[in-house]
Scaffold this motif. Structure first.
Motif, PDB file in Angstrom:
ATOM      1  N   ALA A 208       0.707  -1.102  -0.085  1.00 57.40           N
ATOM      2  CA  ALA A 208      -0.031   0.064   0.145  1.00 57.40           C
ATOM      3  C   ALA A 208       0.840   1.059  -0.175  1.00 57.40           C
ATOM      4  CB  ALA A 208      -1.060  -0.020   1.092  1.00 57.40           C
ATOM      5  N   ALA A 209       1.875   1.239   1.134  1.00 58.94           N
ATOM      6  CA  ALA A 209       2.894   2.339   0.993  1.00 58.94           C
ATOM      7  C   ALA A 209       3.403   2.592  -0.078  1.00 58.94           C
ATOM      8  CB  ALA A 209       3.893   2.185   2.209  1.00 58.94           C
ATOM      9  N   ALA A 210       4.200   1.541  -1.074  1.00 61.45           N
ATOM     10  CA  ALA A 210       4.844   1.537  -2.135  1.00 61.45           C
ATOM     11  C   ALA A 210       3.811   2.287  -3.337  1.00 61.45           C
ATOM     12  CB  ALA A 210       5.366   0.357  -2.609  1.00 61.45           C
ATOM     13  N   GLU A 211       2.632   1.770  -3.413  1.00 63.53           N
ATOM     14  CA  GLU A 211       1.863   2.289  -4.484  1.00 63.53           C
ATOM     15  C   GLU A 211       1.282   3.736  -4.373  1.00 63.53           C
ATOM     16  OE1 GLU A 211      -2.398   1.296  -6.428  1.00 63.53           O
ATOM     17  OE2 GLU A 211      -1.512  -0.164  -4.891  1.00 63.53           O
ATOM     18  N   GLU A 212       1.050   4.024  -2.886  1.00 64.93           N
ATOM     19  CA  GLU A 212       0.671   5.455  -2.728  1.00 64.93           C
ATOM     20  C   GLU A 212       1.972   6.461  -2.874  1.00 64.93           C
ATOM     21  OE1 GLU A 212      -1.447   8.630  -2.068  1.00 64.93           O
ATOM     22  OE2 GLU A 212      -2.360   6.741  -2.444  1.00 64.93           O
ATOM     23  N   MET A 213       3.091   5.899  -2.602  1.00 61.69           N
ATOM     24  CA  MET A 213       4.225   6.723  -2.774  1.00 61.69           C
ATOM     25  C   MET A 213       4.562   6.940  -4.217  1.00 61.69           C
ATOM     26  SD  MET A 213       6.816   5.417   0.463  1.00 61.69           S
ATOM     27  CE  MET A 213       6.582   6.052   2.084  1.00 61.69           C
TER      28      MET A 213
END
Length: 230
Positions: A208-213
């Protein structure tokens, strides 16, 4: 024994025969093919006809013809998505659409990279960013190449070869536009830090963090480009 290739669609048929020769022979990128004379005799065609078929294959990267050296299997033999080298420079809305396309494709790939990346993928990403860090002093060409290499490496780490080729095509064909985006964005440290944050999320396996970043990173770039373009 020669293999006769007859019309109609002589060039198409000959192209397929050449591809079959490469694949059935287990040839890999970098392997050398027989000479043009040998191939023309094998397929019972004239040398100019053979060279026409070879030029078609060279245009897609399936073969490479090196003057004075020979004919070699190209690195793009099995590529599914082929970039179009004839597209002109993108302007205005097209530049925005290029970023929109990247925003649709690259964030989900970053999430997949967080799930699937192996040690080789992670080492490649770290090496690219280490190189980028040495170019923050103003070496535009080197920094651009390192930045694009990071996005390519992140796409490759996702494990989807077709989407990897899509990203590579967007970045390769429109490299001049990507350099222009870097010039307009003009915040080297911020760009570098955002890449570091994306890598950190991928290393942690935080999809989730990788996609959002990645989405935020590309959105930031697009926002600055839109402000500058007006």
């Amino acid at each position: 024994m020669s293999q006769d290739v007859s019309r109609p669609s002589l060039s198409d048929a000959l192209t397929e025969r050449l591809l079959d020769l490469i694949r059935s022979g287990g040839l890999r990128p970098g392997d050398r093919l027989p000479s043009a004379r040998e191939l023309s005799q094998r397929f019972a065609v004239t040398t100019p006809t053979l060279r026409e078929a070879l030029r078609r294959l060279e245009a897609t990267g399936a073969v490479r013809m090196r003057h004075g050296s020979g004919i070699y299997v190209g690195s793009d033999l099995e590529r599914v998505v082929i970039p179009n080298p004839n597209v002109g420079r993108l302007k205005g809305d097209q530049l925005r659409q290029l970023l929109d396309a990247r925003m649709l494709i690259e964030p989900p790939l970053a999430a997949l990279a967080a799930r699937r990346a192996d040690p080789v993928d992670l080492a490649r990403l770290r090496a690219v960013l280490e190189a980028a860090g040495t170019y923050l002093d103003g070496r535009d060409a080197e920094l651009h190449e390192a930045n694009m290499a990071f996005h390519r490496a992140a796409a490759r780490a996702a494990g989807n070869a077709v989407l990897d080729e899509v990203v590579d095509s967007l970045l390769s064909v429109h490299s001049s536009e990507q350099r222009e985006i870097l010039r307009i964005f003009d915040d080297r440290v911020r760009d570098y830090d955002e890449h570091q944050a994306i890598l950190g999320a991928i290393e942690k396996g935080d999809e989730a963090a990788a996609e959002e970043m990645m989405r935020t990173h590309l959105a930031d770039v697009k926002c600055v480009v839109e402000e500058r373009l007006g």
